[in-house]
Write an enzyme that holds these catalytic residues in place. Sequence first.
Site, PDB file in Angstrom:
ATOM      1  N   GLY A  22       0.808  -1.201   0.000  1.00 31.18           N
ATOM      2  CA  GLY A  22       0.000   0.000   0.000  1.00 31.18           C
ATOM      3  C   GLY A  22       0.842   1.252   0.000  1.00 31.18           C
ATOM      4  N   VAL A  27       1.570  -5.637   3.240  1.00 29.82           N
ATOM      5  CA  VAL A  27       0.612  -6.551   3.858  1.00 29.82           C
ATOM      6  C   VAL A  27       1.086  -7.980   3.606  1.00 29.82           C
ATOM      7  CG1 VAL A  27      -1.786  -7.298   4.011  1.00 29.82           C
ATOM      8  CG2 VAL A  27      -1.264  -4.915   3.485  1.00 29.82           C
ATOM      9  N   GLU A  91      -8.104  -9.388   9.799  1.00 28.13           N
ATOM     10  CA  GLU A  91      -8.787 -10.542   9.213  1.00 28.13           C
ATOM     11  C   GLU A  91      -8.234 -10.797   7.810  1.00 28.13           C
ATOM     12  OE1 GLU A  91     -13.338 -11.638   7.689  1.00 28.13           O
ATOM     13  OE2 GLU A  91     -12.881  -9.692   8.577  1.00 28.13           O
ATOM     14  N   ASP A 136     -11.317   7.198   1.943  1.00 27.24           N
ATOM     15  CA  ASP A 136     -10.616   6.625   0.793  1.00 27.24           C
ATOM     16  C   ASP A 136     -11.395   5.442   0.220  1.00 27.24           C
ATOM     17  OD1 ASP A 136      -8.596   6.537  -1.103  1.00 27.24           O
ATOM     18  OD2 ASP A 136      -7.294   5.255   0.089  1.00 27.24           O
TER      19      ASP A 136
END
Length: 711
Positions: A22, A27, A91, A136
């Site tokens: 990102g 991630v 999650e 966003d």
Amino acid sequence: MSDEGLTVFNGRYELLRRIARGGMADVYLARDASLDRQVAVKVLFPEFANDPSFVERFRREAKAAANLNHPNIVGIYDWGQEQGTYYIVMEYVVGRSMADVMRSTGRLSPDRAAEIAADVAEALSNAHNAGLVHRDIKLGNIIVSDDGQVKVADFGIATALARRTGDNLTHIGSVMGTATYFSPEQAQGKALDGRSDLYSLGVVLYEMIVGKPPFTADTSTAVAVKHVQERPLAPSLLGVSIVESLEAIILKLLAKNPANRYPKAEDLRADLQRYLAGAHSIPTRTGQSPRVRTGQSPRVRTGERPATGPQVPPAPAAARPRTGPVATAPPPGGGPPTGPRAQVPAAPGPGPPPQYVPPAYYYEEVHRSDGWKRTVLMFFGLVVLVAALGFLGWVFYDSLGLGDNNGPAEPTIPDSALIEVPDVSGLSYGEADALLRSAGLEPEPSYQVNTGVPENTVFAQSPPGGQRIEEGATVALTVSQGEIPRVPPVRGRNRVDATEILRSAGYEVIVIEGTSQAEAGIVVGQEPSSNTELALGEAVTITVSTGPGQIFVPDVRGQTLIQAIQTLADQGFRVAERREPSATVPEGEIIETDPLHGFPVAVGLEIYIIVSDGPPLVAIPDVQGLLFDTGKLTIERDGLVVGIVTFEPVEPGSSDVGRILAQTPPPNLEVSAGTEVDVVVGESSETEGDQIGPEQPEGEGGETEGIDQAG
């Protein structure tokens, strides 16, 4: 580190592999060893870890999002600090972002887009009620899991609606988010509330249905200016098949003034659900008075005078039909309303004047107190109309003399002009089709599962064989699908026939449109393809041609070169190949197309497929005469590796002590990144020469020790 060499955070989260990158964090897919489940771990970039403002934003994301518990919001489990940086445990959703879905499938059907938008609206409602604005909302932050559930991710730049002193991370005047999805107030750096998220969701809904966002430009700044100054084109003006109510929802979301949008996300969700339930029309009525409630004075257009007369009380909520025109709220601070012209009655007697209350929905109809009068007039007009039609019908019947035996006889078709219907039961559909057409009749097939009749065989027809009918008449054929239902072929048929065939076979039909060389209205593609096994009740998507024009360049990344050429050729493009080096795409695989995939171009244009030649070649630098440390840095800076280091004795006190005397391969030779460069280093003749390999440890008879001795 774990025994397997994995990076472990907080002693429990084992990082397996990176799955996304990102604007401020990576991630990773990870395993929670304590609960034995897969999770996603967002790790802040090291360069941001020492920036207090970024760290605080990252911490705020975890703290704020962890308080949101909703099935349409990606859950936050944990957060902390590790190895000099910060992380969030989230999650793990098995699925794809809507950005990836759009790249692979193109625009969605209006119904599917509305379903996704309704789920996002429900997630936003939960966040807004908790005092958070996402800021966003975009296709990349909407994830659809493999089981079809929609989830909103990344509340990383959310800011509290209830601003408190010293607790406002994102100040008025700062601009965050993605320019394509900016609200006008966001582009201007103004204060935001939940209606800004709804504008961004309107852009997402527009893009899902049209295939592109409402505003595009060469730079982000130019896009932001368009959000502020320009009005979007209605999807129907771009050739998109869309019903009136859904288009009204989209344009209401994209209103420049926040006061003219939906006041709350739950209001938007309610309208989307009514659209999905079949409420598609918006009756237009003029001269209706908006609802009022006591307490404040209504606002009227400049130059209009409020009507006098008794006050009209508001209709009860349960009795208000919602099928009327759009009504919008007046702008903050005063000014005329933007909805239909309204004559607002003044409140009689003492007490505060009434307040204008705008309806929240796109088709809410305002209650009228004179309904009984209109009902009486309508009934009277209907009686007069029926009487007039009855009289005209009697005059017409009498003029034809149909009641007399001597009147004109009903025209009949001579028996010689009729065609005997062939009996095609038991034939394959192809044979039956050819036989009926040769007889001058039009076959109309429908498909049914029949375990007793072979697949693709006609087992019923209407009219039956032997009956005589007019030339060109239709003969309905019932064709067996065998034991397993299969999708019937409809490619090449017109839209109406294809839809009827698929529905008769027991399938739902989704129609999308696209330009092609085929005649407008002809089906040029179907998914799943014909004869594919598919359970009854499932959906079949057909692509209907809108005629030649512009189409989007398909995404061929991940395909083989032959597959990519075939994909582009099937769309009517001319194809050429170009090779370029790439540090990230393996040799022989496709980097991209030129023009880029998703770009609208004319059919027949030449499209270049850019194929990777592997990592780019690197010219070996000339390091002879440099001190070893300087030469080593020069070699590694160009993506190369220092290989074997050999020491050669030189005169004590010589300037060559510690310098590179020779190198292999020689300078200026082009090689692949990672190639080893062997060097010879001058060493004082007072010390014994040595040789260092690339795997030999430094410090004990190795590279560093030898150079220190040479120095």
